[in-house]
Write an enzyme that holds these catalytic residues in place. Structure first.
Site, PDB file in Angstrom:
ATOM      1  N   THR A  42      19.070  -0.614   1.597  1.00 25.01           N
ATOM      2  CA  THR A  42      19.953   0.516   1.317  1.00 25.01           C
ATOM      3  C   THR A  42      20.909   0.278   0.158  1.00 25.01           C
ATOM      4  OG1 THR A  42      21.401  -0.303   3.076  1.00 25.01           O
ATOM      5  CG2 THR A  42      19.853   1.469   3.646  1.00 25.01           C
ATOM      6  N   ASP A  55       4.943  -1.908   7.751  1.00 22.64           N
ATOM      7  CA  ASP A  55       6.126  -2.654   8.168  1.00 22.64           C
ATOM      8  C   ASP A  55       7.091  -1.744   8.932  1.00 22.64           C
ATOM      9  OD1 ASP A  55       7.712  -5.298   7.781  1.00 22.64           O
ATOM     10  OD2 ASP A  55       9.139  -3.771   7.160  1.00 22.64           O
ATOM     11  N   GLN A  63      20.014  -1.908  -2.456  1.00 20.48           N
ATOM     12  CA  GLN A  63      19.240  -2.349  -3.616  1.00 20.48           C
ATOM     13  C   GLN A  63      19.324  -1.398  -4.810  1.00 20.48           C
ATOM     14  OE1 GLN A  63      15.185  -3.550  -2.911  1.00 20.48           O
ATOM     15  NE2 GLN A  63      15.748  -5.060  -1.368  1.00 20.48           N
ATOM     16  N   GLU A 114      11.527 -13.519  30.465  1.00 17.66           N
ATOM     17  CA  GLU A 114      10.130 -13.958  30.533  1.00 17.66           C
ATOM     18  C   GLU A 114       9.274 -13.415  29.391  1.00 17.66           C
ATOM     19  OE1 GLU A 114       7.904 -14.144  34.171  1.00 17.66           O
ATOM     20  OE2 GLU A 114       9.724 -14.045  35.387  1.00 17.66           O
ATOM     21  N   HIS A 127      10.142  -6.614   0.154  1.00 19.77           N
ATOM     22  CA  HIS A 127       9.755  -5.441   0.950  1.00 19.77           C
ATOM     23  C   HIS A 127       9.617  -4.281  -0.023  1.00 19.77           C
ATOM     24  CE1 HIS A 127       9.424  -2.491   4.048  1.00 19.77           C
ATOM     25  NE2 HIS A 127      10.686  -2.086   4.036  1.00 19.77           N
ATOM     26  N   TYR A 154      21.736 -13.373  -0.274  1.00 18.91           N
ATOM     27  CA  TYR A 154      21.633 -14.655   0.441  1.00 18.91           C
ATOM     28  C   TYR A 154      21.719 -14.421   1.947  1.00 18.91           C
ATOM     29  CZ  TYR A 154      21.727 -19.748   0.665  1.00 18.91           C
ATOM     30  OH  TYR A 154      21.395 -21.081   0.877  1.00 18.91           O
ATOM     31  N   GLU A 178       7.933  -2.043  12.985  1.00 21.69           N
ATOM     32  CA  GLU A 178       9.305  -2.196  13.463  1.00 21.69           C
ATOM     33  C   GLU A 178       9.673  -1.103  14.468  1.00 21.69           C
ATOM     34  OE1 GLU A 178      11.126  -4.125   9.308  1.00 21.69           O
ATOM     35  OE2 GLU A 178      11.391  -2.000   9.778  1.00 21.69           O
TER      36      GLU A 178
END
Length: 337
Positions: free
Chosen positions: A84, A191, A86, A231, A108, A25, A195
């Protein structure tokens, strides 16, 4: 041409007739669970008994079970805990409750791509990966839109894995914006590369380097912060709306000229070579092995680096400046959190 699925490609009755367990969650977990719940899906949240998220989920009017019970109860199990942890959650609480007819889903592809989770052949394995942080998945859903996402099928034991995945994507709102079909490997590798090369690693390093260059040259840290951090959002918003062309159309001619003359001096052939090596390390599993080992060893380097970054001057200056701008809804992360 990429295959993209929208609302009219989905059969909502599929997900409406399934029992769905969201495991975790956090950023993505809360968004998936709440969006599914709002769409009338029978959903529970699976958490370990000491989880700090139990109270949060219950306050959001969601039913909570322990992970094993949720996995046994559900037809669809969406695993959204951190990458890590899972494998441990899967081995201890999910795998013993998998049987023919169930679907194991991921947000993922990391653990499937790098073989740290190997599901039994008799279940469907698929992925719906929204291309946004979880809070934006939730916010845009509530606003009537959503974020696009990626869809992949790793195992199709039932013959209906893709239809189930598309219906799940409808359930969390992704098909409002489009679910683009891919593979677990492509999603994971791109992915991680995104990142590291730009979204987190590249941008963070560029911001700090520019800030430090101005401060070392004698300019006020506050001015440097506004120029190099504050900015950036204005530019990113333009990119988000209309790409590089719209950004260049919107800024001054001087800024556009600076783009053309300075960009290649910042991103050099050496930089591009480093990006290529980053991608290679992701593709051949080097990065995954190092990250998995770091976690097994208690994260000594990661924790030290996190604390160093949290104490950087740009964070100290930025925190004070953001407090003076309540209209941006400032958030402060204290060192050690």
């Amino acid at each position: 041409m990429a295959t993209i699925y929208y609302d009219n490609d989905a059969n909502p009755d599929i997900i409406k007739n399934k029992k769905v367990a969201i495991i975790g969650y956090g950023s993505q977990g809360h968004a998936h669970a709440q969006n599914l719940n709002d769409n009338g899906i029978n959903v529970v949240v699976g958490l370990h008994k000491n989880s700090k998220s139990i109270e949060k989920a219950q306050k959001d009017s969601l039913k909570v079970m322990n992970v094993a019970d949720a996995s046994k109860w559900a037809d669809i199990i969406m695993l959204l805990a951190p990458d890590t942890v899972q494998p441990t959650i899967y081995n201890d609480s999910i795998e013993p409750n998998l049987k023919t007819g169930k679907t194991l889903m991921f947000g993922h592809g990391f653990n499937i791509r790098f073989n740290t989770i190997t599901p039994p052949k008799e279940i469907d394995v698929s992925m719906i990966a929204p291309k946004a942080p979880g809070h934006r998945v939730r916010e845009t859903f509530v606003e009537g839109g959503c974020t696009p996402g990626l869809l992949a099928v790793h195992q199709d034991a039932s013959g209906n894995a893709k239809d189930i995945a598309i219906s799940y994507a409808w359930g969390i709102g992704v098909t409002r914006a489009g679910a683009l079909e891919t593979t677990f490997a492509e999603e994971t590798e791109t992915d991680l590369f995104g990142e590291q090369s730009i979204l987190c690693g590249g941008v963070s390093a560029l911001i700090k380097a520019a800030f430090e260059t101005l401060v070392k040259a004698g300019y006020q840290p506050e001015v440097a912060y506004f120029e190099c951090m504050h900015e950036l959002k204005l530019i990113v918003d333009l990119l988000y709306q209309g790409g590089l062309n719209y950004m260049r159309y919107s800024v001054s001619d001087t800024a556009e000229h600076g783009d053309y003359v300075a960009g290649s001096r910042i991103v050099t052939e050496e930089t591009i070579g480093a990006m290529s090596q980053i991608l290679t390390d992701i593709q051949d599993g080097t990065y995954a092995k190092e990250w998995i080992a770091e976690n097994k060893n208690g994260r000594p380097w990661f924790n030290k680096k996190r604390l160093e970054e949290q104490n950087h001057l740009i964070e100290e200056v930025g925190s004070k400046l953001r407090e003076m701008m309540p209209f941006i809804d400032p958030v402060t992360i204290k060192p050690g959190e």
